[in-house]
Write an enzyme that holds these catalytic residues in place. Structure first.
Site, PDB file in Angstrom:
ATOM      1  N   HIS A   7      51.842 -13.720  -7.400  1.00 48.64           N
ATOM      2  CA  HIS A   7      52.366 -13.877  -8.565  1.00 48.64           C
ATOM      3  C   HIS A   7      52.644 -15.153  -8.889  1.00 48.64           C
ATOM      4  O   HIS A   7      52.200 -16.149  -8.315  1.00 48.64           O
ATOM      5  CB  HIS A   7      53.774 -12.743  -8.645  1.00 48.64           C
ATOM      6  CG  HIS A   7      54.748 -14.007  -7.421  1.00 48.64           C
ATOM      7  ND1 HIS A   7      54.515 -14.278  -6.028  1.00 48.64           N
ATOM      8  CD2 HIS A   7      55.843 -15.170  -7.591  1.00 48.64           C
ATOM      9  CE1 HIS A   7      56.271 -14.595  -5.391  1.00 48.64           C
ATOM     10  NE2 HIS A   7      56.300 -15.192  -5.623  1.00 48.64           N
ATOM     11  N   HIS A  78      55.366 -21.903  -9.783  1.00 49.01           N
ATOM     12  CA  HIS A  78      54.283 -22.230  -8.939  1.00 49.01           C
ATOM     13  C   HIS A  78      54.016 -21.358  -8.799  1.00 49.01           C
ATOM     14  O   HIS A  78      54.210 -20.205  -9.534  1.00 49.01           O
ATOM     15  CB  HIS A  78      55.079 -22.225  -7.572  1.00 49.01           C
ATOM     16  CG  HIS A  78      56.131 -20.626  -7.355  1.00 49.01           C
ATOM     17  ND1 HIS A  78      57.592 -20.363  -7.718  1.00 49.01           N
ATOM     18  CD2 HIS A  78      55.942 -19.241  -6.663  1.00 49.01           C
ATOM     19  CE1 HIS A  78      58.222 -19.605  -7.641  1.00 49.01           C
ATOM     20  NE2 HIS A  78      57.290 -18.977  -7.249  1.00 49.01           N
ATOM     21  N   GLU A 128      54.065 -21.521  -3.140  1.00 48.92           N
ATOM     22  CA  GLU A 128      54.425 -20.437  -1.760  1.00 48.92           C
ATOM     23  C   GLU A 128      53.018 -19.652  -1.889  1.00 48.92           C
ATOM     24  O   GLU A 128      51.992 -19.075  -2.093  1.00 48.92           O
ATOM     25  CB  GLU A 128      54.930 -19.684  -2.876  1.00 48.92           C
ATOM     26  CG  GLU A 128      55.965 -18.163  -1.934  1.00 48.92           C
ATOM     27  CD  GLU A 128      56.891 -17.757  -3.669  1.00 48.92           C
ATOM     28  OE1 GLU A 128      56.794 -17.991  -4.640  1.00 48.92           O
ATOM     29  OE2 GLU A 128      58.134 -17.452  -2.555  1.00 48.92           O
TER      30      GLU A 128
HETATM   31 CO    CO Z   1      57.870 -17.029  -6.218  1.00 46.14          CO
END
Ligand code: CO
Length: 134
Positions: A7, A78, A128
């Site tokens: 994502h 991120h 991440e």
């Molecule tokens: Co995230």
């Protein structure tokens, strides 16, 4: 091993307005919202063909996302990649000199295990890694 982009997260100052924008204005399917207490963050996930768009907003007026909004007023926060072995990837990246934001994975949205790579280790981009719960 990294398996795919999971994502892209956008920090938003007005959670409800941003959800309405992505759902009603852009027509994306809202999969659901979730409070991630460990990260002091509210999340909303939208399904798109290749990955997800994640909206993140401070859960209780504090935490790292509030700090980001105070400094930047919102924006791309991120990139997240899915991994099938987060511990192995953490060890591999640490051995290469990457700075991780935690020594052990923490619990993220959907009960997944997550870890962040410090932006200073990645040209200013917060990355991440996420491993889905079985
Ligand atoms: Co995230």
């Amino acid at each position: 091993m990294i398996t795919r982009l999971d994502h892209i997260a956008v920090a938003v100052p007005d959670f409800a307005a941003a959800i309405a924008r992505f759902r009603d204005d852009l027509g994306l399917e809202l999969e659901g919202t979730e409070d991630v207490a460990a990260a002091q963050t509210q999340t909303a996930f939208f399904a798109v063909a290749a990955a997800h768009i994640e909206l993140i907003h401070p859960l209780d007026g504090g935490g790292p996302v509030q700090g980001f909004l105070d400094k930047r007023g919102g924006g791309l926060h991120h990139l997240c990649f899915e991994t099938d072995d987060i511990l192995a990837d953490m060890a591999r990246l640490k051995a290469k000199g990457y700075r991780l934001l935690s020594e052990a994975p923490t619990v993220g949205a959907h009960g997944s295990l997550v870890v962040f790579i410090h932006p200073k280790s990645a040209d200013g981009v917060l990355i991440e890694l996420t491993q889905r719960s079985a």
